[in-house]
Design a protein around this motif. Structure first.
Motif, PDB file in Angstrom:
ATOM      1  N   ASP A 270      -1.435 -13.324  -8.859  1.00  0.00           N
ATOM      2  CA  ASP A 270      -2.744 -13.462  -9.486  1.00  0.00           C
ATOM      3  C   ASP A 270      -3.524 -14.701  -9.044  1.00  0.00           C
ATOM      4  O   ASP A 270      -4.689 -14.852  -9.399  1.00  0.00           O
ATOM      5  CB  ASP A 270      -2.590 -13.512 -11.012  1.00  0.00           C
ATOM      6  N   GLY A 271      -2.852 -15.606  -8.362  1.00  0.00           N
ATOM      7  CA  GLY A 271      -3.539 -16.798  -7.875  1.00  0.00           C
ATOM      8  C   GLY A 271      -3.479 -17.985  -8.807  1.00  0.00           C
ATOM      9  O   GLY A 271      -3.810 -19.104  -8.402  1.00  0.00           O
ATOM     10  N   LYS A 272      -3.050 -17.769 -10.076  1.00  0.00           N
ATOM     11  CA  LYS A 272      -3.006 -18.856 -11.045  1.00  0.00           C
ATOM     12  C   LYS A 272      -1.782 -18.723 -11.953  1.00  0.00           C
ATOM     13  O   LYS A 272      -1.534 -17.654 -12.501  1.00  0.00           O
ATOM     14  CB  LYS A 272      -4.271 -18.860 -11.916  1.00  0.00           C
ATOM     15  N   PRO A 273      -1.045 -19.821 -12.127  1.00  0.00           N
ATOM     16  CA  PRO A 273       0.018 -19.813 -13.136  1.00  0.00           C
ATOM     17  C   PRO A 273      -0.589 -20.052 -14.510  1.00  0.00           C
ATOM     18  O   PRO A 273      -1.500 -20.872 -14.657  1.00  0.00           O
ATOM     19  CB  PRO A 273       0.909 -20.985 -12.711  1.00  0.00           C
ATOM     20  N   THR A 274      -0.116 -19.342 -15.524  1.00  0.00           N
ATOM     21  CA  THR A 274      -0.734 -19.409 -16.854  1.00  0.00           C
ATOM     22  C   THR A 274       0.249 -19.934 -17.903  1.00  0.00           C
ATOM     23  O   THR A 274       1.467 -19.889 -17.728  1.00  0.00           O
ATOM     24  CB  THR A 274      -1.221 -18.022 -17.296  1.00  0.00           C
ATOM     25  N   SER A 275      -0.323 -20.407 -19.006  1.00  0.00           N
ATOM     26  CA  SER A 275       0.513 -20.849 -20.117  1.00  0.00           C
ATOM     27  C   SER A 275       1.259 -19.671 -20.745  1.00  0.00           C
ATOM     28  O   SER A 275       2.413 -19.809 -21.167  1.00  0.00           O
ATOM     29  CB  SER A 275      -0.341 -21.544 -21.176  1.00  0.00           C
ATOM     30  N   ILE A 276       0.607 -18.523 -20.794  1.00  0.00           N
ATOM     31  CA  ILE A 276       1.268 -17.324 -21.321  1.00  0.00           C
ATOM     32  C   ILE A 276       2.453 -16.960 -20.436  1.00  0.00           C
ATOM     33  O   ILE A 276       3.524 -16.564 -20.916  1.00  0.00           O
ATOM     34  CB  ILE A 276       0.285 -16.143 -21.409  1.00  0.00           C
ATOM     35  N   GLY A 277       2.285 -17.117 -19.133  1.00  0.00           N
ATOM     36  CA  GLY A 277       3.376 -16.846 -18.210  1.00  0.00           C
ATOM     37  C   GLY A 277       4.530 -17.806 -18.389  1.00  0.00           C
ATOM     38  O   GLY A 277       5.701 -17.408 -18.334  1.00  0.00           O
ATOM     39  N   ALA A 278       4.228 -19.077 -18.618  1.00  0.00           N
ATOM     40  CA  ALA A 278       5.289 -20.061 -18.841  1.00  0.00           C
ATOM     41  C   ALA A 278       6.087 -19.717 -20.092  1.00  0.00           C
ATOM     42  O   ALA A 278       7.329 -19.749 -20.087  1.00  0.00           O
ATOM     43  CB  ALA A 278       4.685 -21.457 -18.962  1.00  0.00           C
ATOM     44  N   ALA A 279       5.389 -19.381 -21.171  1.00  0.00           N
ATOM     45  CA  ALA A 279       6.068 -19.023 -22.415  1.00  0.00           C
ATOM     46  C   ALA A 279       6.880 -17.750 -22.241  1.00  0.00           C
ATOM     47  O   ALA A 279       8.045 -17.663 -22.681  1.00  0.00           O
ATOM     48  CB  ALA A 279       5.039 -18.858 -23.534  1.00  0.00           C
ATOM     49  N   SER A 280       6.286 -16.750 -21.597  1.00  0.00           N
ATOM     50  CA  SER A 280       6.982 -15.473 -21.410  1.00  0.00           C
ATOM     51  C   SER A 280       8.188 -15.637 -20.502  1.00  0.00           C
ATOM     52  O   SER A 280       9.245 -15.023 -20.728  1.00  0.00           O
ATOM     53  CB  SER A 280       6.019 -14.439 -20.828  1.00  0.00           C
ATOM     54  N   GLY A 281       8.060 -16.454 -19.462  1.00  0.00           N
ATOM     55  CA  GLY A 281       9.181 -16.691 -18.559  1.00  0.00           C
ATOM     56  C   GLY A 281      10.346 -17.350 -19.268  1.00  0.00           C
ATOM     57  O   GLY A 281      11.512 -16.983 -19.063  1.00  0.00           O
ATOM     58  N   ALA A 282      10.047 -18.330 -20.114  1.00  0.00           N
ATOM     59  CA  ALA A 282      11.112 -18.995 -20.869  1.00  0.00           C
ATOM     60  C   ALA A 282      11.835 -17.997 -21.769  1.00  0.00           C
ATOM     61  O   ALA A 282      13.078 -17.992 -21.846  1.00  0.00           O
ATOM     62  CB  ALA A 282      10.532 -20.135 -21.693  1.00  0.00           C
ATOM     63  N   VAL A 283      11.072 -17.142 -22.454  1.00  0.00           N
ATOM     64  CA  VAL A 283      11.692 -16.156 -23.340  1.00  0.00           C
ATOM     65  C   VAL A 283      12.518 -15.157 -22.536  1.00  0.00           C
ATOM     66  O   VAL A 283      13.624 -14.776 -22.949  1.00  0.00           O
ATOM     67  CB  VAL A 283      10.620 -15.438 -24.183  1.00  0.00           C
ATOM     68  N   ALA A 284      12.021 -14.737 -21.382  1.00  0.00           N
ATOM     69  CA  ALA A 284      12.789 -13.813 -20.536  1.00  0.00           C
ATOM     70  C   ALA A 284      14.123 -14.432 -20.130  1.00  0.00           C
ATOM     71  O   ALA A 284      15.164 -13.755 -20.130  1.00  0.00           O
ATOM     72  CB  ALA A 284      11.984 -13.439 -19.299  1.00  0.00           C
TER      73      ALA A 284
END
Length: 421
Positions: A270-284
């Motif tokens: 997507d071209g940008k790392p997001t805060s939602i992605g950081a949170a979701s990655g940690a939960v995954a």
């Protein structure tokens, strides 16, 4: 009685209970502003309902005692209302009620996880009916399959259920599921998929159409989940020892690696790392390490985190390709992450994994457990959800969904900045 281990288990129980309010924040931030109360109330409703059902009969189903523990559905009549668990047997490491409390928090968070698949469009009363029935016929029995520790005469916990001890009798190795990859995450993820199919798509469902209204809530929720997860994983050792320490460390490093992997995928895609992605990655990463936290060397735990973060980041887009509306990616994170963590042990579990001195048997029993729980949970969740939808209705009206269901269902608004004049 070991007071140190008792204190450790009670503290772990409190940490795991905190995970459900954390989940409420995590889910609440992901929905639209006019549905945040509805979303958070599903988690708090689960605390109330499942907490009570666990004490009445849930524990009696999940932990029916030393006798008959290899059968998939048994019940200990003496444990109804926890009647035979009030006294601590001589020689026990901790009071039975400490274990009851610890496992109650697992039941609560598992049910609450399912609600993320039906965000923005479910009736609260129907959700509560579903939660009670699903917990009774799915979670409590599945917990028995996986954990089902009977209380032996010396006060120790032993005798696993058919997925653990039963498969060990057949194949020589039991399933490794230290803290609930099958019983919690695969179980909840499969039920979430079933409910998403029963309730159908949200109005205007499309990629990018539903934007999280409060990313700080999501980050707060992820932080609370991560904090509570130390109780979830390390606490499952039931003792403050070296195994608990290994589980604790792996619960730091695997989610950290998953967070980074998710952000890398976002940046490339997507071209940008997001805060939602950081949170979701940690939960995954937390989901994937749950069954494996005590059975992996730290290096293999990091690799598991990388795989879980990257694959779950890709998996969440499957709903758009396959046409089901899993609102908050319970399937993409919990079902997929739970399967990854469970099967990964077949390759890298210390001593028994295919690449760690084993012969493939561990992978076989891990797969049997994962798919048995997945199929059982999906089928029964679909039947329960379908029955509710066709009788009293599960989904709100489309016009209520568009307007936001907080005021319609609960008579409240999440954000009131000034009194109306």
């Amino acid at each position: 009685m070991d007071q140190g281990n008792t204190a450790f288990l009670l503290l772990a129980s409190a940490l795991v209970l905190l995970m459900t309010p954390g989940l409420a924040f995590f889910y609440g931030g992901l929905v639209k502003a006019k549905s945040v109360i509805s979303m958070m109330m599903m988690s708090f409703g689960a605390i109330g309902l499942i907490g009570v059902l666990w004490a009445i009969y849930g524990y009696a189903i999940a932990f029916p005692g030393a006798e008959g523990t290899l059968f998939p559905w048994t019940i200990d009549p003496g444990a109804i209302f926890l009647g035979n668990l009030l006294e601590t047997p001589e020689g026990a490491a901790f009071p039975p009620l400490a274990f009851v409390a610890f496992q109650a928090t697992f039941a609560i968070i598992t049910v609450a996880l399912v609600s993320g698949a039906i965000a923005d469009r479910a009736k609260f009363g129907s959700w509560m009916i579903f939660a009670g029935i699903w917990a009774t016929v799915v979670y409590f029995p599945v917990a028995s399959w996986v954990f089902n520790f009977g209380l032996a005469e010396d006060g120790s916990f032993a005798y696993g259920g058919w997925i653990t001890h039963g498969l060990q009798d057949v194949f020589g190795l039991g399933v490794i599921d230290f803290a609930g990859g099958t019983a919690v995450h695969i179980n909840a993820g499969a039920a979430a998929l079933a409910l998403a199919l029963v309730l159908g798509k949200r109005v205007g469902f499309a990629k990018g159409a539903h934007v999280p209204h409060n990313p700080p809530f999501v980050l707060l929720g992820a932080g609370l989940l991560w904090f509570g997860w130390f109780g979830f994983n390390a606490g499952s050792e039931l003792a403050a020892d070296n195994t608990a320490a290994i589980a604790f460390v792996n619960t730091i490093i695997a989610p950290a690696a998953a967070l980074l992997a998710w952000l890398v995928v976002e940046k490339i895609r997507d071209g940008k790392p997001t805060s939602i992605g950081a949170a979701s990655g940690a939960v995954a990463g937390l989901v994937a390490i749950t069954p494996a936290c005590a059975s992996l060397l730290p290096g293999w735990a990091i690799l598991l985190g990388v795989l879980a973060g990257a694959l779950c980041a890709l998996a969440i887009d499957l709903k758009f390709k396959l046409g089901f509306d899993d609102s908050l990616d319970v399937v993409g994170i919990h079902l997929v992450g739970g399967v990854i963590g469970t099967l990964y042990l077949g390759f890298f579990a210390n001593g028994t994994g295919l690449f760690m001195g084993g012969d493939g048997t561990q992978l076989l029993v891990q797969a049997i457990a994962a798919f048995a729980v997945m199929i059982y949970s999906f089928v029964l969740a679909w039947i329960i959800g379908f029955a509710i939808e066709k009788t009293i209705g599960f989904r709100v009206k489309n016009e209520d969904e568009i307007a936001g269901i907080d005021s319609i269902v609960h008579g409240e608004e999440g954000y009131v900045l000034a009194d109306a004049k």
